[in-house]
Design a protein around this motif. Structure first.
Motif, PDB file in Angstrom:
ATOM      1  N   ASP A 156       2.563   1.817  -7.476  1.00  0.00           N
ATOM      2  CA  ASP A 156       1.272   1.179  -7.472  1.00  0.00           C
ATOM      3  C   ASP A 156       0.233   2.089  -6.695  1.00  0.00           C
ATOM      4  N   PRO A 157      -1.082   2.300  -7.559  1.00  0.00           N
ATOM      5  CA  PRO A 157      -2.156   3.016  -7.019  1.00  0.00           C
ATOM      6  C   PRO A 157      -2.736   2.581  -5.539  1.00  0.00           C
ATOM      7  N   ALA A 158      -2.344   1.445  -5.149  1.00  0.00           N
ATOM      8  CA  ALA A 158      -2.918   0.948  -3.645  1.00  0.00           C
ATOM      9  C   ALA A 158      -1.857   1.695  -2.660  1.00  0.00           C
ATOM     10  N   LEU A 159      -0.609   1.861  -3.101  1.00  0.00           N
ATOM     11  CA  LEU A 159       0.477   2.859  -2.272  1.00  0.00           C
ATOM     12  C   LEU A 159       0.218   4.291  -2.393  1.00  0.00           C
ATOM     13  N   ARG A 160      -0.270   4.800  -3.316  1.00  0.00           N
ATOM     14  CA  ARG A 160      -0.622   6.159  -3.454  1.00  0.00           C
ATOM     15  C   ARG A 160      -1.652   6.512  -2.593  1.00  0.00           C
ATOM     16  N   ARG A 161      -2.970   5.388  -2.523  1.00  0.00           N
ATOM     17  CA  ARG A 161      -3.797   5.789  -1.545  1.00  0.00           C
ATOM     18  C   ARG A 161      -3.513   5.538  -0.148  1.00  0.00           C
ATOM     19  N   CYS A 162      -2.385   4.640   0.316  1.00  0.00           N
ATOM     20  CA  CYS A 162      -1.730   4.722   1.765  1.00  0.00           C
ATOM     21  C   CYS A 162      -1.305   5.893   1.888  1.00  0.00           C
ATOM     22  N   LEU A 163      -0.438   6.601   1.054  1.00  0.00           N
ATOM     23  CA  LEU A 163       0.188   7.785   1.095  1.00  0.00           C
ATOM     24  C   LEU A 163      -0.881   8.906   1.598  1.00  0.00           C
ATOM     25  N   PHE A 164      -1.988   8.821   0.727  1.00  0.00           N
ATOM     26  CA  PHE A 164      -2.980   9.921   1.186  1.00  0.00           C
ATOM     27  C   PHE A 164      -3.680   9.684   2.259  1.00  0.00           C
ATOM     28  N   SER A 165      -3.633   8.444   2.876  1.00  0.00           N
ATOM     29  CA  SER A 165      -4.130   8.177   4.068  1.00  0.00           C
ATOM     30  C   SER A 165      -3.274   8.393   5.232  1.00  0.00           C
ATOM     31  N   VAL A 166      -1.988   8.336   4.984  1.00  0.00           N
ATOM     32  CA  VAL A 166      -1.128   8.994   6.006  1.00  0.00           C
ATOM     33  C   VAL A 166      -0.890  10.300   6.102  1.00  0.00           C
ATOM     34  N   ALA A 167      -1.007  10.799   4.869  1.00  0.00           N
ATOM     35  CA  ALA A 167      -0.740  12.436   4.952  1.00  0.00           C
ATOM     36  C   ALA A 167      -1.685  13.360   5.535  1.00  0.00           C
ATOM     37  N   ALA A 168      -2.954  12.707   5.161  1.00  0.00           N
ATOM     38  CA  ALA A 168      -4.152  13.441   5.294  1.00  0.00           C
ATOM     39  C   ALA A 168      -4.341  14.041   6.823  1.00  0.00           C
ATOM     40  N   PRO A 169      -4.182  13.136   7.831  1.00  0.00           N
ATOM     41  CA  PRO A 169      -4.307  13.720   9.319  1.00  0.00           C
ATOM     42  C   PRO A 169      -3.289  14.841   9.459  1.00  0.00           C
ATOM     43  N   CYS A 170      -2.122  14.698   9.142  1.00  0.00           N
ATOM     44  CA  CYS A 170      -1.136  15.673   9.234  1.00  0.00           C
ATOM     45  C   CYS A 170      -1.483  17.104   8.556  1.00  0.00           C
ATOM     46  N   LEU A 171      -2.121  16.797   7.464  1.00  0.00           N
ATOM     47  CA  LEU A 171      -2.720  18.036   6.569  1.00  0.00           C
ATOM     48  C   LEU A 171      -3.660  18.855   7.362  1.00  0.00           C
ATOM     49  N   ALA A 209      -2.268  -3.862   6.992  1.00  0.00           N
ATOM     50  CA  ALA A 209      -3.390  -4.381   6.618  1.00  0.00           C
ATOM     51  C   ALA A 209      -3.423  -4.524   5.123  1.00  0.00           C
ATOM     52  N   ILE A 210      -3.312  -3.111   4.509  1.00  0.00           N
ATOM     53  CA  ILE A 210      -3.493  -3.055   3.117  1.00  0.00           C
ATOM     54  C   ILE A 210      -2.359  -3.754   2.441  1.00  0.00           C
ATOM     55  N   GLY A 211      -1.042  -3.826   3.072  1.00  0.00           N
ATOM     56  CA  GLY A 211      -0.257  -4.692   2.370  1.00  0.00           C
ATOM     57  C   GLY A 211      -0.452  -6.283   2.236  1.00  0.00           C
ATOM     58  N   ASN A 212      -1.139  -6.749   3.414  1.00  0.00           N
ATOM     59  CA  ASN A 212      -1.499  -8.346   3.629  1.00  0.00           C
ATOM     60  C   ASN A 212      -2.561  -8.452   2.537  1.00  0.00           C
ATOM     61  N   GLU A 213      -3.630  -7.352   2.422  1.00  0.00           N
ATOM     62  CA  GLU A 213      -4.710  -7.505   1.492  1.00  0.00           C
ATOM     63  C   GLU A 213      -4.058  -7.764  -0.008  1.00  0.00           C
ATOM     64  N   TYR A 214      -3.128  -6.718  -0.216  1.00  0.00           N
ATOM     65  CA  TYR A 214      -2.385  -6.601  -1.653  1.00  0.00           C
ATOM     66  C   TYR A 214      -1.844  -7.884  -1.960  1.00  0.00           C
ATOM     67  N   HIS A 215      -1.018  -8.327  -1.017  1.00  0.00           N
ATOM     68  CA  HIS A 215      -0.289  -9.765  -1.429  1.00  0.00           C
ATOM     69  C   HIS A 215      -1.261 -11.040  -1.467  1.00  0.00           C
ATOM     70  N   ALA A 216      -2.454 -10.749  -0.803  1.00  0.00           N
ATOM     71  CA  ALA A 216      -3.306 -11.850  -0.964  1.00  0.00           C
ATOM     72  C   ALA A 216      -4.179 -11.688  -2.038  1.00  0.00           C
ATOM     73  N   GLY A 217      -4.246 -10.767  -2.922  1.00  0.00           N
ATOM     74  CA  GLY A 217      -5.068 -10.507  -4.165  1.00  0.00           C
ATOM     75  C   GLY A 217      -6.227  -9.971  -3.858  1.00  0.00           C
ATOM     76  N   LYS A 218      -6.301  -9.202  -2.834  1.00  0.00           N
ATOM     77  CA  LYS A 218      -7.869  -8.585  -2.449  1.00  0.00           C
ATOM     78  C   LYS A 218      -7.865  -7.536  -2.717  1.00  0.00           C
ATOM     79  N   THR A 219      -6.764  -6.744  -3.239  1.00  0.00           N
ATOM     80  CA  THR A 219      -6.735  -5.282  -3.509  1.00  0.00           C
ATOM     81  C   THR A 219      -7.663  -5.166  -4.746  1.00  0.00           C
ATOM     82  N   PRO A 220      -8.529  -4.083  -4.726  1.00  0.00           N
ATOM     83  CA  PRO A 220      -9.403  -3.695  -5.994  1.00  0.00           C
ATOM     84  C   PRO A 220      -8.552  -3.488  -7.314  1.00  0.00           C
TER      85      PRO A 220
END
Length: 225
Positions: A156-171, A209-220
């Protein structure tokens, strides 16, 4: 994590590895454009024909250096072992973050961080090799871990955005090894366990937090394409 012992190298493999290390050291200091095949051959103690034999050209050698640099930061075999381990997903993420922070902070790790940082700061056309040969499978394994934490499907694109957010500080920490001024240097001087704990807690909170929004139907909604 532990890795299985590698079989002894053949003479050809030893020569190839020596060329790769010599090229990585020179590319890290003077950059791709300013590093000649002649200089690499001299540093490796081989003739120019050996570079062409093992890598085809200086371009081929640089692409091999980028791939090897990425492998030294995130080794696929190590990542597969971590992904298949019985650890909870949140602990798997912590182990991964710890490895990345350690490699960014340890100045004795070698040339690969310098080469990768230079390529990330000013990407060349050769960076495409990473997104063909190195990144996809590793990103997929990490996405599976993040998916287990967040409950968001790995594709899911929402998970890919999470991947970017987690990886960015390490990069950013990897790039900081080149002397990038500002808060990155303060992070690199901070005790590793403090940095790892912060990045891990921040990542877990964000994923939940993003997971909760996703399952609540609030993800863009998904973007086309």
């Amino acid at each position: 994590m532990t890795t299985a012992p590698r079989a002894p190298r053949t003479d050809g493999e030893t020569t190839r590895a020596r060329i790769l290390d010599a090229a990585g050291e020179l590319f890290g200091v003077t950059g791709f454009a300013e590093t000649t095949s002649k200089a690499i051959a001299a540093r490796a103690g081989v003739d120019l024909a050996s570079i062409n034999y093992h890598f085809g050209s200086r371009n081929g050698l640089y692409r091999a250096v980028l791939s090897e640099a990425h492998r030294r930061v995130v080794d696929l075999a190590d990542l597969q072992q971590l992904a298949q381990s019985p650890l909870p997903a949140s602990e798997k993420l912590r182990v991964l973050i710890d490895q990345l922070v350690q490699r960014a902070a340890d100045g004795s790790e070698g040339w690969h961080l310098t080469v990768l940082a230079a390529e990330l700061v000013a990407p060349s056309s050769h960076i495409k090799v990473l997104f063909k040969s190195e990144v996809p499978m590793k990103a997929s394994l990490i996405a599976d871990i993040l998916s287990e934490i967040s409950g968001i499907p790995a594709d899911d694109p929402a998970l890919r955005r999470c991947l970017f957010s987690v990886a960015a500080p390490c990069l950013l920490l990897q790039i900081g090894r080149r002397g990038l001024p500002g808060p990155v240097q303060a992070m690199l001087r901070t005790p590793r366990e403090v940095v790892v704990d912060h990045l891990h807690r921040f990542a877990i909170a964000g994923l939940e937090a993003i997971g909760n929004e996703y399952h609540a139907g609030k993800t863009p909604p998904r973007c086309a394409g």
